[in-house]
Design a protein around this motif. Structure first.
Motif, short mmCIF file in Angstrom:
data_model
loop_
_atom_site.label_atom_id
_atom_site.label_comp_id
_atom_site.label_asym_id
_atom_site.label_seq_id
_atom_site.Cartn_x
_atom_site.Cartn_y
_atom_site.Cartn_z
N ILE A 92 -5.99 2.10 -2.11
CA ILE A 92 -6.82 1.73 -0.97
C ILE A 92 -7.78 0.59 -1.31
CG2 ILE A 92 -8.63 2.56 0.59
CD1 ILE A 92 -7.23 5.23 0.70
N PRO A 93 -8.49 0.63 -2.45
CA PRO A 93 -9.40 -0.48 -2.75
C PRO A 93 -8.70 -1.84 -2.78
CG PRO A 93 -9.85 1.39 -4.18
CD PRO A 93 -8.60 1.71 -3.45
N GLU A 94 -7.47 -1.88 -3.32
CA GLU A 94 -6.74 -3.14 -3.37
C GLU A 94 -6.41 -3.63 -1.96
OE1 GLU A 94 -4.96 -6.53 -4.59
OE2 GLU A 94 -6.18 -5.15 -5.79
N LEU A 95 -6.02 -2.71 -1.09
CA LEU A 95 -5.72 -3.11 0.29
C LEU A 95 -6.96 -3.65 0.99
CD1 LEU A 95 -3.50 -1.44 2.91
CD2 LEU A 95 -5.88 -1.79 3.50
N ILE A 96 -8.09 -3.00 0.77
CA ILE A 96 -9.33 -3.47 1.41
C ILE A 96 -9.69 -4.87 0.91
CG2 ILE A 96 -11.82 -3.05 1.58
CD1 ILE A 96 -11.17 -0.06 1.63
N ARG A 97 -9.53 -5.11 -0.38
CA ARG A 97 -9.81 -6.44 -0.92
C ARG A 97 -8.87 -7.48 -0.30
NH1 ARG A 97 -10.85 -3.54 -5.75
NH2 ARG A 97 -8.66 -3.65 -6.37
N SER A 98 -7.60 -7.11 -0.11
CA SER A 98 -6.64 -8.05 0.48
C SER A 98 -7.03 -8.40 1.91
CB SER A 98 -5.23 -7.45 0.44
OG SER A 98 -4.82 -7.21 -0.88
N LEU A 99 -7.48 -7.40 2.66
CA LEU A 99 -7.91 -7.67 4.04
C LEU A 99 -9.14 -8.56 4.07
CD1 LEU A 99 -7.44 -4.28 5.96
CD2 LEU A 99 -6.07 -6.37 6.17
N TYR B 219 0.83 -1.21 0.00
CA TYR B 219 0.00 0.00 0.00
C TYR B 219 0.87 1.25 0.00
CZ TYR B 219 -2.76 3.83 1.94
OH TYR B 219 -3.33 5.04 2.16
N PHE B 220 1.93 1.26 0.78
CA PHE B 220 2.82 2.43 0.82
C PHE B 220 3.46 2.68 -0.55
CE2 PHE B 220 3.65 1.98 5.66
CZ PHE B 220 2.52 2.74 5.92
#
Length: 705
Positions: free
Chosen positions: A435-442, A429-430
């Protein structure tokens, strides 16, 4: 009295009075008449005024009848009585005499101390400042100063506050600046602020005697006051004209102007200059612990070892003492009795708390696999030490780290894997800012129970990086709060962070200040409510570092212009005030509404450089669409969403702000509720909003525009 005798002058009356008193005090056989005869008073003839400058002549007639001139006032000379008030032995009052009269005692003037209101004010101020430095409560300090009264002395309060902070740690310096911002205009008037700094500049020469770097520190306070907008920049020019060029005060102003206020990004640098760091690294502490343990093993002096532990001054790091002592006992079996004795005495003295003792055992259990490579019997030895410590009463009986399978594990394997995976996700993410990709990963991890752990790891990693990553972490928290994190998840995550704040501070020097900024930013971004800070603080020990961080966050929020300052603390903005940003958003929307090109409007939004503030674009666009009855604004929002310029989080926040202010909006726009319901339905169809978002208005009234 005959008419031709005239009247006595004042000088003659005084002589008569002295003569009468002399007769009473002395044992002279002469009567007042005799004395008057010896000192004849020259009286002017009747009807004539006394001639000025005529003195009384002092003469005496001898037994032979010869006139003899004597000394003035009758003092000395052959055949004279001496001065009128001369006595042989001096008068003496005997208090045992039955005729004693206390009224005849000579008067004595008794001095009484007259209290100076300014001195009393200064004493009270010292107590107030000391209490503020210990509690960090801006509201209480403000209330106490208001109750103290004597507002005309407020410049002296500023001088005393800053001068006391100058000789203390960075934490107190930051607290002093925050308090000044909070008091500005509300309690202390702007002219009094200026007068207080004038007093400081005038006393800079005296301050530099006790504080070696007084010029530099005072220059920082002065520059910080300008950045915090409690002093106008013109103050420096005016104050410089009143000070001698050779004075320290003049040097302070020059340093503030040239070294601080003229530097690039000076506002950000000054606001973060004082982090209240401990100025000690992890490695330095560990080395000192190893040295004192080696010395103890050689001498066996437990008292001296406890004294050295106490002098380290890192009570929050005593678990490291426990861990290293146990490692030494496992590696060198001969030292085990001495180590167990030391830990027992340290526990009984209250030097090492039960929580630090348990934490030390726990940290050793985490590293047993590595220790077993050097000491194959490490696990079995550890198993023998735990019950021994519990039986002797210096390790809590509830401590149990021995699963049935024989492997010593502190964390569940699932949690261990989760931590490892989220570190990779955060690093990605950094790099990508997606952000959408990080949310999907979580969501793919499928472990919502560990959301607080993710927050702790996110902020911990961001604190050790640059301002860009810190800003990204705060923006991500806002997105997660809307998408998948509850307020409870975020509060629990901050509790985890604050509980480990003392350990974090050893790796990240200004961790306390950074954590306070993250907490304050979460409140400003509506991720946490102010009441959540109270809840978080109540879950922490009152004297721990985490509680101090919560108090610091409250102070930051309570300060003047808190919202703007905290939003810009990591360079999230471009240096504008919030109102300036709102004006620019309003103008670009008006230009687009009057016939502008959608791509140009998107570029203007991008040029603002405030992605965390894009919810304001959404809000103003919707309000303008309602007012102008022109749904062209929806095309702009659609384009912003397609380009990823405005995220779902910012869209949701913008729509939420419209919904929260609907009652006020309906007063100006009668059909605001119907319009908003239509916009919500349209946004849901286009995927701008999460499916859970609903309008508070009834959909029955929604009509085509």
């Amino acid at each position: 009295m005959a008419s031709n005798e005239g009247f006595l002058t004042n000088e003659q009356r005084e002589t008569l009075k002295l003569a009468t008193q002399a007769d009473v005090l002395s044992s002279s056989p002469k009567s007042p008449k005799t004395l008057l005869a010896e000192h004849p008073l020259k009286v002017p003839a009747a009807g004539k005024a006394p001639t000025a400058g005529i003195a009384v002549r002092h003469v005496r007639r001898s037994h032979s009848g010869k006139l003899i001139r004597v000394k003035k006032d009758g003092g000395g000379g052959k055949g004279t009585w001496g001065k009128l008030l001369d006595t042989d032995g001096g008068s003496h009052l005997d208090r045992n005499d039955p005729n004693y009269d206390s009224g005849e005692e000579p008067y004595q003037l008794v001095g009484s101390t007259v209290s100076d209101p300014l001195d009393e004010y200064k004493k009270a101020v010292v107590s107030l400042v000391e209490e503020y430095f210990s509690t960090g409560d801006v509201d209480v300090a403000s209330s106490d100063l208001r109750e103290l009264g004597s507002s005309e002395y407020h410049p002296y309060f500023i001088k005393r506050l800053v001068s006391m902070a100058m000789d203390r740690h960075d934490k107190q310096k930051e607290m002093a600046s925050v308090l000044l911002s909070a008091l500005y205009a509300d309690v202390i008037s702007p002219p009094q602020i200026r007068d207080g700094f004038v007093l400081l500049l005038e006393s800079a020469d005296d301050l530099s005697v006790d504080i070696l770097d007084a010029v530099d520190v005072l220059a920082l306070f002065l520059a910080r006051a300008v950045v915090d907008e409690i002093l106008p920049p013109a103050f420096l020019t005016r104050a410089k004209k009143t000070l001698p060029e050779s004075s320290k005060g003049f040097q302070v102003i020059q340093t503030a102007e040239k070294s601080y206020l003229s530097a690039p990004h000076h506002a950000e640098l000054l606001e973060r200059r004082w982090g209240g760091s401990t100025h000690i690294t992890v490695e330095e502490v560990k080395k000192k612990i190893d040295d004192l343990l080696r010395e103890y093993v050689e001498t066996g002096d437990a008292f001296e070892a406890c004294r050295c532990i106490r002098e380290l001054g890192v009570a929050f790091f005593h678990h490291e003492v426990v861990k290293r002592a146990l490692v030494l006992a496992i590696e060198t079996r001969a030292t085990e009795p001495l180590i167990m004795k030391l830990l027992k005495e340290a526990s009984e003295e209250g030097l090492i708390s039960s929580s630090q003792m348990a934490k030390g055992f726990g940290r050793l259990a985490e590293s047993l696999d590595d220790l077993a490579l050097d000491v194959p019997s490490a696990k079995s030895l550890y198993k023998s030490l735990v019950p021994k410590a519990i039986s002797e009463g210096w390790l809590d009986a509830s401590f149990s780290k021995l699963p049935d399978n024989g492997d010593v594990q502190i964390e569940d394997e699932k949690l261990r894997r989760y931590k490892k995976e989220v570190v990779t996700i955060i690093h990605e993410y950094f790099l990508s800012d997606d952000i959408p990709e990080l949310i999907r990963s979580l969501e793919d991890l499928g472990a919502p129970a560990f959301n607080p752990v993710f927050l702790k790891r996110l902020i911990t990693l961001a604190m050790d990086r640059k301002n860009r990553e810190k800003e990204m972490a705060s923006i991500l928290l806002s997105a997660l709060h809307i998408e998948i994190f509850s307020t409870e998840d975020i509060a629990n995550g901050f509790v985890l962070l604050l509980e480990s704040a003392e350990d974090t501070a050893l790796d990240i020097l200004d961790a306390s200040n950074e954590l306070a900024l993250f907490l304050a930013r979460a409140v400003i971004d509506d991720v946490l409510a102010p009441l959540n800070l109270e809840e978080i603080g109540s879950r922490l020990p009152p004297s721990c570092s985490g509680s101090e961080t919560v108090r610091m966050a409250r102070s930051l929020i309570a300060a003047r212009h808190a919202g703007e300052r905290i939003l810009r603390c990591w360079g999230g903005g471009t240096g504008w005030a919030v109102e300036d940003a709102k004006d620019k958003i309003q103008k670009l929307l008006e230009e687009y509404e009057s016939g502008g090109v959608v791509t140009e409007a998107c570029q203007c939004i991008r040029d603002l450089g405030m992605p965390f503030f894009n919810h304001e674009v959404v809000k103003k666009a919707l309000v303008m669409a309602m007012e102008k009855k022109n749904d062209r604004m929806l095309d702009l929002l659609q384009e912003c969403y397609n380009e990823g310029l405005i995220t779902i989080n910012q869209m949701t926040k913008g729509f939420t702000r419209i919904k929260d202010g609907m009652d006020d909006l309906a007063l100006d726009i009668p059909n605001a509720r119907e319009k908003f319901s239509f916009y919500v339905e349209y946004a849901n169809q286009k995927g701008w909003l999460p499916s859970s978002f609903e309008s508070s208005s009834s959909p029955a009234s929604v009509a085509a525009t």
